[in-house]
Design a protein around this motif. Sequence first.
Motif, PDB file in Angstrom:
ATOM      1  N   ARG A   1       1.052  -1.354  -0.421  1.00 24.85           N
ATOM      2  CA  ARG A   1       0.265   0.014  -0.163  1.00 24.85           C
ATOM      3  C   ARG A   1       1.073   1.231   0.154  1.00 24.85           C
ATOM      4  O   ARG A   1       1.735   0.886   0.559  1.00 24.85           O
ATOM      5  CB  ARG A   1      -1.563   0.086   1.588  1.00 24.85           C
ATOM      6  N   ILE A   2       0.390   1.708  -0.507  1.00 24.51           N
ATOM      7  CA  ILE A   2       0.647   3.282  -0.724  1.00 24.51           C
ATOM      8  C   ILE A   2       1.257   4.685   0.634  1.00 24.51           C
ATOM      9  O   ILE A   2      -0.552   4.679   0.588  1.00 24.51           O
ATOM     10  CB  ILE A   2       0.822   3.994  -2.051  1.00 24.51           C
ATOM     11  N   THR A   3       2.220   5.622   0.748  1.00 22.87           N
ATOM     12  CA  THR A   3       1.302   6.439   1.678  1.00 22.87           C
ATOM     13  C   THR A   3       0.644   7.939   1.217  1.00 22.87           C
ATOM     14  O   THR A   3       0.592   8.238   0.450  1.00 22.87           O
ATOM     15  CB  THR A   3       2.860   6.590   2.747  1.00 22.87           C
TER      16      THR A   3
ATOM     17  N   PHE B   1      -2.206  14.775  -6.701  1.00 22.48           N
ATOM     18  CA  PHE B   1      -3.041  15.218  -4.900  1.00 22.48           C
ATOM     19  C   PHE B   1      -2.158  14.680  -3.872  1.00 22.48           C
ATOM     20  O   PHE B   1      -1.843  15.573  -3.556  1.00 22.48           O
ATOM     21  CB  PHE B   1      -4.607  14.885  -4.996  1.00 22.48           C
ATOM     22  N   THR B   2      -1.860  13.279  -3.931  1.00 21.84           N
ATOM     23  CA  THR B   2      -1.319  12.825  -2.708  1.00 21.84           C
ATOM     24  C   THR B   2       0.123  13.547  -2.869  1.00 21.84           C
ATOM     25  O   THR B   2       0.689  13.951  -1.514  1.00 21.84           O
ATOM     26  CB  THR B   2      -1.060  11.086  -3.041  1.00 21.84           C
ATOM     27  N   GLU B   3       0.999  14.210  -3.426  1.00 18.01           N
ATOM     28  CA  GLU B   3       2.170  15.093  -3.391  1.00 18.01           C
ATOM     29  C   GLU B   3       1.829  16.171  -2.873  1.00 18.01           C
ATOM     30  O   GLU B   3       2.235  16.372  -2.190  1.00 18.01           O
ATOM     31  CB  GLU B   3       2.757  15.118  -5.135  1.00 18.01           C
ATOM     32  N   MET B   4       0.705  17.060  -3.483  1.00 17.26           N
ATOM     33  CA  MET B   4       0.155  17.803  -3.146  1.00 17.26           C
ATOM     34  C   MET B   4       0.024  18.385  -1.452  1.00 17.26           C
ATOM     35  O   MET B   4       0.091  19.270  -1.037  1.00 17.26           O
ATOM     36  CB  MET B   4      -0.821  18.446  -3.785  1.00 17.26           C
TER      37      MET B   4
ATOM     38  N   GLY C   1      -2.248   0.097  -5.584  1.00 14.34           N
ATOM     39  CA  GLY C   1      -1.742  -0.022  -3.836  1.00 14.34           C
ATOM     40  C   GLY C   1      -2.443   1.590  -3.318  1.00 14.34           C
ATOM     41  O   GLY C   1      -1.601   1.363  -2.106  1.00 14.34           O
ATOM     42  N   PHE C   2      -3.346   1.863  -4.053  1.00 11.10           N
ATOM     43  CA  PHE C   2      -4.165   3.135  -2.974  1.00 11.10           C
ATOM     44  C   PHE C   2      -4.655   2.407  -2.100  1.00 11.10           C
ATOM     45  O   PHE C   2      -6.247   1.276  -2.920  1.00 11.10           O
ATOM     46  CB  PHE C   2      -4.297   3.769  -3.980  1.00 11.10           C
ATOM     47  N   GLU C   3      -5.132   2.861  -0.822  1.00 14.65           N
ATOM     48  CA  GLU C   3      -6.478   2.342  -0.276  1.00 14.65           C
ATOM     49  C   GLU C   3      -7.405   3.968   0.106  1.00 14.65           C
ATOM     50  O   GLU C   3      -7.069   4.525   0.100  1.00 14.65           O
ATOM     51  CB  GLU C   3      -5.894   2.374   1.533  1.00 14.65           C
TER      52      GLU C   3
END
Length: 216
Positions: A90-92, A211-214, A120-122
Amino acid sequence: MALTATIGPSIDRFERSLLSLDRVSLEKQIAPNAINLNPMDFVDMIVVPALERIGKGWEDGRVSLAQVYMSGRICEEMIDKLLPVDHSSRITQPPMAIVVLEDHHLLGKRIIYSALRASGFELYNYGQMDIPTVVNRLKIDKTRILLISVLMLQSALRIKTLREVLDKENLDVKLLVGGAPFRYDDQLWQEVGADAMGANPAEAIRWVQKFTEMVL
Ligand code: B12
């Protein structure tokens, strides 16, 4: 034969089998190696266009609502069989969720949900919700990225109200939208106050990564 040459006939065959509720033929068509596509591409290149044609057929009076309904139901079952729902690592990530907003068309959400989980996204699967319910859940889960799937124009326009409520309540949530109305009108996502729109699973994954990075 080149892949592109086989796509058109494959969509035709798939559409015909759906309309005649021929599950045996459909099973054969989705069998591994029946066509040289991975399951996600099969859904995107064969299942989605076939359903779109069926929707058009309904508009033109060539297809009954019962056929549209059964085609949707059969595709739901097949998508469950075809698409993986898990990934080993899974990805943080910030809390994220997917919802069908005030609409009863569920297939798009199912596909995007599976694609993200397989990458890998929850994410929370909120199912079908109205605006007050979704806002409540966003607060409880502290959701930072919300994916919204709609197929009715009327439902797409409700996203504008959702954005207004979020702003009023100072909830900082990125809205990624998708579904037929946004594919037909490429300005609509901006008009309803979304942060981005995705036309397919690959674009959904790309935007969620951005968006995850942002947000993190
Ligand atoms: C199957 C279907 C149904 C089935 C739904 C079954 C189910 N469990 O989902 C049933 C029979 C229930 C149904 C009912 C109705 N339907 Co209908 N339906 C369709 C049809 C033929 C296919 C939709 C579909 O499942 N496509 C396959 C999926 C996988 O595609 P998708 O959702 O677009 O998803 C892809 C992308 O858009 C994207 N995506 C989707 N969501 C998201 C989200 C994010 C975040 C991202 C990034 C990407 C993304 O990725 C997906 C994969 O590539 C469409 C025709 C069409 N052109 O879409 C009409 C259609 C959507 N229906 C329509 C209508 C009018 C209705 C009814 C009102 C009919 C009636 N008179 O009762 C009801 C309303 C139900 C309701 N209250 O919401 C209209 C909507 C018109 C409009 N402008 O609003 C359409 C466009 C048909 C038409 N041409 O008139 N329908």
